[in-house]
Design an enzyme around this catalytic site. Structure first.
Site, PDB file in Angstrom:
ATOM      1  N   TYR A 222       0.799  -1.245   0.081  1.00 49.92           N
ATOM      2  CA  TYR A 222      -0.190   0.034  -0.003  1.00 49.92           C
ATOM      3  C   TYR A 222       0.700   1.446  -0.120  1.00 49.92           C
ATOM      4  O   TYR A 222       0.392   2.401  -0.544  1.00 49.92           O
ATOM      5  CB  TYR A 222      -0.933  -0.070   1.410  1.00 49.92           C
ATOM      6  CG  TYR A 222      -2.212  -0.460   0.993  1.00 49.92           C
ATOM      7  CD1 TYR A 222      -2.552  -1.887   0.450  1.00 49.92           C
ATOM      8  CD2 TYR A 222      -3.488  -0.067   1.297  1.00 49.92           C
ATOM      9  CE1 TYR A 222      -3.754  -2.378   0.335  1.00 49.92           C
ATOM     10  CE2 TYR A 222      -4.644  -0.347   1.059  1.00 49.92           C
ATOM     11  CZ  TYR A 222      -4.714  -1.623   0.851  1.00 49.92           C
ATOM     12  OH  TYR A 222      -5.959  -2.333   0.749  1.00 49.92           O
TER      13      TYR A 222
ATOM     14  N   LYS B  71       2.773 -15.522   2.705  1.00 49.59           N
ATOM     15  CA  LYS B  71       2.768 -16.217   1.408  1.00 49.59           C
ATOM     16  C   LYS B  71       4.549 -16.464   1.138  1.00 49.59           C
ATOM     17  O   LYS B  71       5.010 -16.101   0.281  1.00 49.59           O
ATOM     18  CB  LYS B  71       2.459 -15.259   0.133  1.00 49.59           C
ATOM     19  CG  LYS B  71       2.279 -15.981  -1.187  1.00 49.59           C
ATOM     20  CD  LYS B  71       1.334 -16.854  -1.257  1.00 49.59           C
ATOM     21  CE  LYS B  71       1.540 -17.865  -2.632  1.00 49.59           C
ATOM     22  NZ  LYS B  71       0.607 -18.853  -2.903  1.00 49.59           N
TER      23      LYS B  71
ATOM     24  N   ASP C 280      -3.523 -18.161   0.306  1.00 51.11           N
ATOM     25  CA  ASP C 280      -4.515 -18.750  -0.310  1.00 51.11           C
ATOM     26  C   ASP C 280      -5.290 -19.725   0.136  1.00 51.11           C
ATOM     27  O   ASP C 280      -6.505 -19.840   0.262  1.00 51.11           O
ATOM     28  CB  ASP C 280      -3.865 -19.343  -1.817  1.00 51.11           C
ATOM     29  CG  ASP C 280      -2.704 -20.301  -1.523  1.00 51.11           C
ATOM     30  OD1 ASP C 280      -2.111 -20.228  -0.295  1.00 51.11           O
ATOM     31  OD2 ASP C 280      -2.124 -20.722  -2.471  1.00 51.11           O
TER      32      ASP C 280
ATOM     33  N   ASP D 146      -6.684  -6.808   3.895  1.00 48.78           N
ATOM     34  CA  ASP D 146      -7.777  -5.859   3.284  1.00 48.78           C
ATOM     35  C   ASP D 146      -8.599  -7.028   2.535  1.00 48.78           C
ATOM     36  O   ASP D 146      -9.902  -6.866   2.798  1.00 48.78           O
ATOM     37  CB  ASP D 146      -7.163  -5.036   2.108  1.00 48.78           C
ATOM     38  CG  ASP D 146      -8.330  -4.320   1.205  1.00 48.78           C
ATOM     39  OD1 ASP D 146      -9.221  -4.088   2.057  1.00 48.78           O
ATOM     40  OD2 ASP D 146      -8.170  -4.214   0.172  1.00 48.78           O
TER      41      ASP D 146
ATOM     42  N   ASP E  48     -12.351  -8.482   4.227  1.00 49.47           N
ATOM     43  CA  ASP E  48     -14.070  -8.485   3.635  1.00 49.47           C
ATOM     44  C   ASP E  48     -14.491  -9.697   3.405  1.00 49.47           C
ATOM     45  O   ASP E  48     -15.748 -10.171   3.631  1.00 49.47           O
ATOM     46  CB  ASP E  48     -13.696  -8.069   2.250  1.00 49.47           C
ATOM     47  CG  ASP E  48     -13.946  -6.483   1.940  1.00 49.47           C
ATOM     48  OD1 ASP E  48     -13.705  -5.756   2.786  1.00 49.47           O
ATOM     49  OD2 ASP E  48     -14.444  -6.109   1.085  1.00 49.47           O
TER      50      ASP E  48
HETATM   51  C1  IPM Z   1     -10.826  -0.851   3.759  1.00 44.80           C
HETATM   52  C2  IPM Z   1     -10.894  -0.363   2.403  1.00 44.80           C
HETATM   53  C3  IPM Z   1      -9.599   0.752   2.267  1.00 44.80           C
HETATM   54  C4  IPM Z   1      -8.385  -0.078   1.780  1.00 44.80           C
HETATM   55  C5  IPM Z   1     -10.096   1.529   0.625  1.00 44.80           C
HETATM   56  C6  IPM Z   1     -10.941   2.296   0.862  1.00 44.80           C
HETATM   57  C7  IPM Z   1      -8.716   2.396   0.441  1.00 44.80           C
HETATM   58  O1  IPM Z   1     -11.180  -1.223   1.344  1.00 44.80           O
HETATM   59  O2  IPM Z   1     -10.490  -0.078   4.955  1.00 44.80           O
HETATM   60  O3  IPM Z   1     -10.497  -2.324   3.719  1.00 44.80           O
HETATM   61  O4  IPM Z   1      -7.872  -0.710   1.073  1.00 44.80           O
HETATM   62  O5  IPM Z   1      -7.835  -0.350   3.018  1.00 44.80           O
HETATM   63 MG    MG Z   2     -10.927  -3.224   2.214  1.00 41.19          MG
END
Ligand code: IPM
Ligand code: MG
Length: 350
Positions: free
Chosen positions: A135, A185, A217, A241, A245
Protein backbone atom coordinates in the site's frame (compact mmCIF):
# COMPACT_ATOMS: atom_id res chain seq x y z
CA UNK A 1 -12.38 13.10 25.81
CA UNK A 2 -11.85 14.81 22.49
CA UNK A 3 -13.45 13.14 19.53
CA UNK A 4 -13.00 14.15 15.92
CA UNK A 5 -16.03 13.16 13.86
CA UNK A 6 -15.47 12.66 10.13
CA UNK A 7 -18.77 11.62 8.50
CA UNK A 8 -17.31 11.46 4.96
CA UNK A 9 -19.32 10.51 1.88
CA UNK A 10 -22.36 8.49 0.85
CA UNK A 11 -24.17 7.01 3.83
CA UNK A 12 -21.33 8.25 6.09
CA UNK A 13 -23.19 11.30 7.49
CA UNK A 14 -26.37 9.30 8.22
CA UNK A 15 -24.71 6.45 10.08
CA UNK A 16 -22.26 8.69 11.93
CA UNK A 17 -25.13 10.83 13.21
CA UNK A 18 -26.66 7.79 14.91
CA UNK A 19 -23.36 6.78 16.53
CA UNK A 20 -22.93 10.34 17.80
CA UNK A 21 -26.42 10.26 19.34
CA UNK A 22 -25.57 7.01 21.09
CA UNK A 23 -22.28 8.40 22.44
CA UNK A 24 -24.00 11.54 23.68
CA UNK A 25 -26.68 9.50 25.43
CA UNK A 26 -24.08 7.95 27.73
CA UNK A 27 -23.79 11.22 29.59
CA UNK A 28 -19.98 11.22 29.49
CA UNK A 29 -18.04 14.43 29.30
CA UNK A 30 -16.89 14.62 25.71
CA UNK A 31 -16.07 17.21 23.12
CA UNK A 32 -16.89 16.49 19.50
CA UNK A 33 -15.78 18.38 16.45
CA UNK A 34 -16.65 17.60 12.86
CA UNK A 35 -14.34 17.69 9.86
CA UNK A 36 -14.22 16.79 6.18
CA UNK A 37 -12.57 13.75 4.65
CA UNK A 38 -12.82 11.96 1.32
CA UNK A 39 -14.87 13.17 -1.63
CA UNK A 40 -16.72 15.88 0.29
CA UNK A 41 -13.32 17.29 1.28
CA UNK A 42 -12.18 17.23 -2.34
CA UNK A 43 -15.29 19.21 -3.28
CA UNK A 44 -14.97 21.74 -0.46
CA UNK A 45 -11.23 22.06 -0.01
CA UNK A 46 -9.65 20.52 -3.11
CA UNK A 47 -7.99 17.67 -1.26
CA UNK A 48 -9.26 14.46 0.43
CA UNK A 49 -7.43 15.09 3.74
CA UNK A 50 -7.35 18.88 4.21
CA UNK A 51 -5.08 20.59 6.68
CA UNK A 52 -7.96 21.63 8.93
CA UNK A 53 -8.93 17.96 9.24
CA UNK A 54 -5.33 16.95 9.92
CA UNK A 55 -5.22 19.43 12.76
CA UNK A 56 -8.52 18.24 14.24
CA UNK A 57 -7.50 14.60 13.96
CA UNK A 58 -4.06 15.10 15.47
CA UNK A 59 -5.45 17.01 18.44
CA UNK A 60 -8.25 14.54 19.16
CA UNK A 61 -7.97 11.43 21.33
CA UNK A 62 -10.03 9.46 18.87
CA UNK A 63 -11.56 9.76 15.43
CA UNK A 64 -15.01 8.46 14.48
CA UNK A 65 -15.28 8.03 10.73
CA UNK A 66 -18.24 7.16 8.51
CA UNK A 67 -17.08 6.16 5.05
CA UNK A 68 -15.40 7.70 2.01
CA UNK A 69 -15.79 7.40 -1.74
CA UNK A 70 -18.40 7.30 -4.47
CA UNK A 71 -18.78 7.19 -8.25
CA UNK A 72 -18.70 10.98 -8.38
CA UNK A 73 -14.95 10.95 -7.66
CA UNK A 74 -13.99 7.78 -9.55
CA UNK A 75 -12.47 9.63 -12.46
CA UNK A 76 -10.30 11.88 -10.27
CA UNK A 77 -6.53 11.57 -10.52
CA UNK A 78 -5.17 9.17 -7.90
CA UNK A 79 -4.07 11.83 -5.40
CA UNK A 80 -7.56 13.35 -5.42
CA UNK A 81 -9.45 10.11 -4.87
CA UNK A 82 -11.42 9.94 -1.60
CA UNK A 83 -9.51 6.76 -0.61
CA UNK A 84 -6.36 8.85 -0.47
CA UNK A 85 -7.91 10.68 2.48
CA UNK A 86 -8.36 7.42 4.36
CA UNK A 87 -4.85 6.18 3.58
CA UNK A 88 -3.53 9.64 4.46
CA UNK A 89 -5.11 9.79 7.91
CA UNK A 90 -4.01 6.21 8.71
CA UNK A 91 -0.41 7.03 7.86
CA UNK A 92 -0.49 10.51 9.41
CA UNK A 93 -1.73 9.22 12.78
CA UNK A 94 0.47 6.10 12.63
CA UNK A 95 -2.57 3.83 12.93
CA UNK A 96 -0.71 0.63 12.15
CA UNK A 97 -2.98 -1.86 13.91
CA UNK A 98 -6.36 -2.51 12.36
CA UNK A 99 -8.70 -4.73 14.37
CA UNK A 100 -11.63 -6.18 12.45
CA UNK A 101 -13.87 -8.49 14.41
CA UNK A 102 -16.27 -10.75 12.52
CA UNK A 103 -19.00 -11.96 14.82
CA UNK A 104 -22.13 -13.83 13.86
CA UNK A 105 -25.11 -12.62 15.86
CA UNK A 106 -27.38 -15.65 16.42
CA UNK A 107 -30.43 -13.65 15.25
CA UNK A 108 -28.73 -13.05 11.90
CA UNK A 109 -27.60 -16.63 11.23
CA UNK A 110 -29.85 -16.79 8.15
CA UNK A 111 -28.20 -13.73 6.64
CA UNK A 112 -25.02 -15.70 5.87
CA UNK A 113 -24.70 -17.40 2.52
CA UNK A 114 -22.94 -20.26 4.31
CA UNK A 115 -24.75 -23.12 6.01
CA UNK A 116 -25.81 -22.16 9.56
CA UNK A 117 -23.78 -25.02 11.11
CA UNK A 118 -20.62 -23.71 9.42
CA UNK A 119 -20.99 -20.19 10.81
CA UNK A 120 -23.04 -20.56 14.02
CA UNK A 121 -21.11 -19.02 16.89
CA UNK A 122 -18.47 -17.51 14.59
CA UNK A 123 -16.17 -15.07 16.40
CA UNK A 124 -12.98 -14.14 14.56
CA UNK A 125 -10.69 -11.17 15.02
CA UNK A 126 -8.57 -10.12 12.07
CA UNK A 127 -5.54 -8.04 12.97
CA UNK A 128 -4.39 -6.28 9.82
CA UNK A 129 -1.21 -4.23 9.52
CA UNK A 130 -2.37 -0.89 8.14
CA UNK A 131 0.48 1.51 7.39
CA UNK A 132 3.00 -0.60 5.48
CA UNK A 133 3.24 -3.26 2.77
CA UNK A 134 2.52 -2.74 -0.91
CA UNK A 135 0.00 0.00 0.00
CA UNK A 136 2.80 2.40 0.86
CA UNK A 137 5.96 0.72 -0.54
CA UNK A 138 8.31 2.64 -2.81
CA UNK A 139 9.10 2.61 -5.68
CA UNK A 140 5.69 2.53 -7.29
CA UNK A 141 4.21 3.74 -10.52
CA UNK A 142 3.93 3.10 -14.23
CA UNK A 143 6.97 3.58 -16.48
CA UNK A 144 7.90 3.10 -20.11
CA UNK A 145 10.11 0.14 -20.85
CA UNK A 146 10.99 -1.21 -24.30
CA UNK A 147 8.14 0.69 -25.89
CA UNK A 148 5.42 -0.42 -23.51
CA UNK A 149 4.07 0.62 -20.10
CA UNK A 150 5.11 -1.36 -17.04
CA UNK A 151 3.26 -1.02 -13.73
CA UNK A 152 5.05 -1.75 -10.48
CA UNK A 153 4.55 -1.63 -6.70
CA UNK A 154 6.75 -2.72 -3.86
CA UNK A 155 5.86 -5.11 -1.07
CA UNK A 156 8.06 -4.15 1.85
CA UNK A 157 8.06 -4.77 5.62
CA UNK A 158 10.74 -3.91 8.12
CA UNK A 159 11.39 -6.12 11.11
CA UNK A 160 10.13 -3.45 13.51
CA UNK A 161 6.87 -3.03 11.57
CA UNK A 162 6.23 -6.77 11.73
CA UNK A 163 7.17 -6.98 15.37
CA UNK A 164 4.81 -4.24 16.52
CA UNK A 165 1.75 -5.62 14.72
CA UNK A 166 2.72 -9.11 15.90
CA UNK A 167 2.68 -7.91 19.51
CA UNK A 168 -0.79 -6.38 19.09
CA UNK A 169 -2.05 -9.70 17.71
CA UNK A 170 -0.47 -11.84 20.42
CA UNK A 171 -1.88 -9.53 23.10
CA UNK A 172 -5.34 -9.70 21.50
CA UNK A 173 -5.17 -13.50 21.33
CA UNK A 174 -4.19 -13.58 24.98
CA UNK A 175 -7.48 -11.87 25.87
CA UNK A 176 -9.50 -14.33 23.77
CA UNK A 177 -9.11 -18.03 22.98
CA UNK A 178 -5.28 -17.79 22.90
CA UNK A 179 -4.93 -19.01 19.32
CA UNK A 180 -3.18 -16.90 16.71
CA UNK A 181 -2.90 -17.76 13.02
CA UNK A 182 -0.35 -15.74 11.08
CA UNK A 183 -1.09 -15.50 7.36
CA UNK A 184 1.70 -15.08 4.79
CA UNK A 185 2.91 -16.22 1.38
CA UNK A 186 6.36 -17.42 2.40
CA UNK A 187 6.47 -20.07 -0.32
CA UNK A 188 6.83 -17.28 -2.89
CA UNK A 189 7.57 -13.93 -1.23
CA UNK A 190 10.76 -13.22 0.74
CA UNK A 191 9.09 -10.29 2.48
CA UNK A 192 6.59 -12.65 4.05
CA UNK A 193 9.27 -15.22 4.94
CA UNK A 194 10.64 -12.47 7.17
CA UNK A 195 7.10 -11.95 8.48
CA UNK A 196 6.88 -15.63 9.46
CA UNK A 197 10.36 -15.69 11.02
CA UNK A 198 9.51 -12.71 13.21
CA UNK A 199 6.18 -14.20 14.30
CA UNK A 200 7.99 -17.38 15.34
CA UNK A 201 10.52 -15.32 17.26
CA UNK A 202 7.78 -13.29 19.00
CA UNK A 203 5.96 -16.44 20.05
CA UNK A 204 8.72 -17.06 22.62
CA UNK A 205 7.35 -14.10 24.59
CA UNK A 206 3.81 -15.51 24.50
CA UNK A 207 4.07 -19.16 25.55
CA UNK A 208 0.40 -19.13 26.53
CA UNK A 209 -0.68 -18.35 22.94
CA UNK A 210 -0.73 -21.12 20.33
CA UNK A 211 0.78 -19.77 17.09
CA UNK A 212 0.04 -21.34 13.72
CA UNK A 213 0.86 -20.26 10.16
CA UNK A 214 -1.15 -20.40 6.97
CA UNK A 215 -0.46 -19.40 3.39
CA UNK A 216 -2.87 -16.71 2.27
CA UNK A 217 -4.49 -18.74 -0.53
CA UNK A 218 -5.21 -21.57 1.89
CA UNK A 219 -6.46 -19.06 4.48
CA UNK A 220 -8.95 -17.68 1.96
CA UNK A 221 -10.16 -21.22 1.33
CA UNK A 222 -10.28 -22.23 5.01
CA UNK A 223 -12.30 -19.10 5.84
CA UNK A 224 -15.21 -20.36 3.76
CA UNK A 225 -14.63 -24.05 4.44
CA UNK A 226 -14.27 -24.07 8.22
CA UNK A 227 -14.13 -20.51 9.56
CA UNK A 228 -14.63 -21.49 13.19
CA UNK A 229 -11.12 -22.97 13.32
CA UNK A 230 -9.84 -19.38 13.65
CA UNK A 231 -9.63 -17.22 16.74
CA UNK A 232 -7.25 -14.34 15.91
CA UNK A 233 -5.64 -13.94 12.48
CA UNK A 234 -2.74 -11.57 11.86
CA UNK A 235 -1.55 -10.51 8.43
CA UNK A 236 -0.14 -7.70 6.30
CA UNK A 237 -1.97 -4.77 4.81
CA UNK A 238 -3.04 -6.20 1.46
CA UNK A 239 -3.80 -9.77 2.54
CA UNK A 240 -5.69 -8.28 5.48
CA UNK A 241 -7.74 -6.03 3.20
CA UNK A 242 -8.90 -9.05 1.21
CA UNK A 243 -9.35 -11.54 4.05
CA UNK A 244 -11.26 -9.07 6.23
CA UNK A 245 -13.86 -8.51 3.51
CA UNK A 246 -14.17 -12.26 3.14
CA UNK A 247 -14.48 -12.80 6.89
CA UNK A 248 -17.06 -10.07 7.24
CA UNK A 249 -19.36 -11.63 4.67
CA UNK A 250 -19.29 -14.95 6.55
CA UNK A 251 -21.60 -13.18 8.95
CA UNK A 252 -23.84 -12.20 6.04
CA UNK A 253 -23.96 -8.59 7.04
CA UNK A 254 -21.03 -6.27 6.51
CA UNK A 255 -23.40 -3.61 7.86
CA UNK A 256 -22.85 -5.03 11.34
CA UNK A 257 -19.06 -5.00 11.58
CA UNK A 258 -17.04 -2.30 13.31
CA UNK A 259 -13.30 -1.68 13.19
CA UNK A 260 -10.58 0.03 15.14
CA UNK A 261 -7.27 1.35 13.80
CA UNK A 262 -4.80 2.01 16.58
CA UNK A 263 -1.40 3.58 17.08
CA UNK A 264 1.10 2.50 19.73
CA UNK A 265 -0.55 4.66 22.39
CA UNK A 266 -4.30 4.96 22.96
CA UNK A 267 -5.23 6.89 19.89
CA UNK A 268 -7.56 5.28 17.42
CA UNK A 269 -9.70 5.76 14.39
CA UNK A 270 -13.00 3.94 14.52
CA UNK A 271 -15.05 3.20 11.45
CA UNK A 272 -17.48 0.61 10.13
CA UNK A 273 -15.85 -2.10 8.00
CA UNK A 274 -18.21 -1.32 5.14
CA UNK A 275 -18.04 1.40 2.52
CA UNK A 276 -20.04 4.50 1.62
CA UNK A 277 -22.86 2.63 -0.22
CA UNK A 278 -23.61 5.46 -2.69
CA UNK A 279 -26.60 3.52 -4.05
CA UNK A 280 -28.57 4.05 -0.84
CA UNK A 281 -27.01 7.33 0.33
CA UNK A 282 -29.44 9.97 1.56
CA UNK A 283 -32.37 7.56 1.67
CA UNK A 284 -32.30 6.99 5.41
CA UNK A 285 -32.15 3.21 5.07
CA UNK A 286 -28.49 2.43 5.83
CA UNK A 287 -27.60 0.22 8.78
CA UNK A 288 -25.96 2.36 11.49
CA UNK A 289 -25.06 -0.57 13.75
CA UNK A 290 -21.47 -1.06 12.52
CA UNK A 291 -20.77 2.61 13.25
CA UNK A 292 -22.48 2.41 16.63
CA UNK A 293 -20.39 -0.68 17.43
CA UNK A 294 -17.28 1.22 16.28
CA UNK A 295 -18.13 3.86 18.87
CA UNK A 296 -18.19 1.04 21.44
CA UNK A 297 -14.72 -0.01 20.31
CA UNK A 298 -13.60 3.60 20.81
CA UNK A 299 -14.81 3.60 24.39
CA UNK A 300 -12.98 0.31 24.99
CA UNK A 301 -9.64 0.93 23.29
CA UNK A 302 -9.04 4.67 23.51
CA UNK A 303 -10.88 5.56 26.69
CA UNK A 304 -10.68 2.28 28.63
CA UNK A 305 -14.42 2.42 29.34
CA UNK A 306 -15.12 -1.29 29.03
CA UNK A 307 -18.41 -1.09 30.90
CA UNK A 308 -19.81 1.61 28.60
CA UNK A 309 -18.59 -0.31 25.54
CA UNK A 310 -20.43 -3.42 26.71
CA UNK A 311 -23.53 -1.33 27.37
CA UNK A 312 -23.64 -0.28 23.73
CA UNK A 313 -22.91 -3.81 22.50
CA UNK A 314 -25.69 -5.19 24.66
CA UNK A 315 -28.09 -2.54 23.40
CA UNK A 316 -27.31 -3.63 19.83
CA UNK A 317 -27.90 -7.29 20.75
CA UNK A 318 -31.18 -6.27 22.33
CA UNK A 319 -32.52 -4.43 19.28
CA UNK A 320 -31.69 -7.47 17.15
CA UNK A 321 -33.51 -9.71 19.62
CA UNK A 322 -36.45 -7.29 19.49
CA UNK A 323 -36.62 -7.85 15.75
CA UNK A 324 -35.47 -4.46 14.45
CA UNK A 325 -33.77 -4.81 11.04
CA UNK A 326 -32.50 -2.42 8.41
CA UNK A 327 -32.86 -3.51 4.78
CA UNK A 328 -29.47 -5.23 4.58
CA UNK A 329 -30.35 -7.71 7.34
CA UNK A 330 -34.10 -7.84 6.86
CA UNK A 331 -35.99 -11.12 6.66
CA UNK A 332 -39.73 -11.69 6.57
CA UNK A 333 -41.25 -11.69 10.03
CA UNK A 334 -38.91 -9.01 11.38
CA UNK A 335 -39.50 -5.28 11.78
CA UNK A 336 -37.97 -3.31 8.90
CA UNK A 337 -36.72 0.11 10.04
CA UNK A 338 -34.64 2.96 8.68
CA UNK A 339 -31.35 4.42 9.91
CA UNK A 340 -32.84 6.84 12.38
CA UNK A 341 -35.41 4.39 13.76
CA UNK A 342 -32.60 1.89 14.33
CA UNK A 343 -30.72 4.60 16.22
CA UNK A 344 -33.88 5.29 18.24
CA UNK A 345 -34.17 1.59 19.08
CA UNK A 346 -30.55 1.45 20.30
CA UNK A 347 -31.10 4.56 22.42
CA UNK A 348 -34.22 3.03 23.92
CA UNK A 349 -32.35 -0.20 24.66
CA UNK A 350 -29.55 1.78 26.31
C1 IPM B 1 -10.57 -0.91 3.72
C2 IPM B 1 -10.79 -0.29 2.37
C3 IPM B 1 -9.60 0.64 2.07
C4 IPM B 1 -8.36 -0.21 2.04
C5 IPM B 1 -9.75 1.46 0.79
C6 IPM B 1 -11.04 2.26 0.78
C7 IPM B 1 -8.58 2.36 0.57
O1 IPM B 1 -10.94 -1.27 1.40
O2 IPM B 1 -10.50 -0.16 4.72
O3 IPM B 1 -10.50 -2.14 3.81
O4 IPM B 1 -8.01 -0.80 0.99
O5 IPM B 1 -7.68 -0.30 3.07
MG1 MG C 1 -11.04 -3.23 2.16
Amino acid sequence: MKICVLPGDGIGPEITAEAVRVLKALGLKMEMEEGLIGGCAVDAAGTPYPEATQKLAREADAVLLGAVGGPKWDSQPRELRPERGLLGIRKDLNLFANLRPAILYPELANASTLKPEVVAGLDILIVRELTGDIYFGQPRGVREENGERVGFNTMVYSESEIRRIGRVAFEAARKRDKRLCSVDKMNVLECTQLWRDIMIDLAKDYPDVELSHMLVDNAAMQLVKAPKQFDVMVTGNMFGDILSDEASMLTGSIGMLPSASLDDKQKGLYEPSHGSAPDIAGKGVANPLATILSAAMMLRYTFGLEEQAVRIENAVKKVLAQGFRTGDIYEPGTNRVGTKQMGDAVLAAL
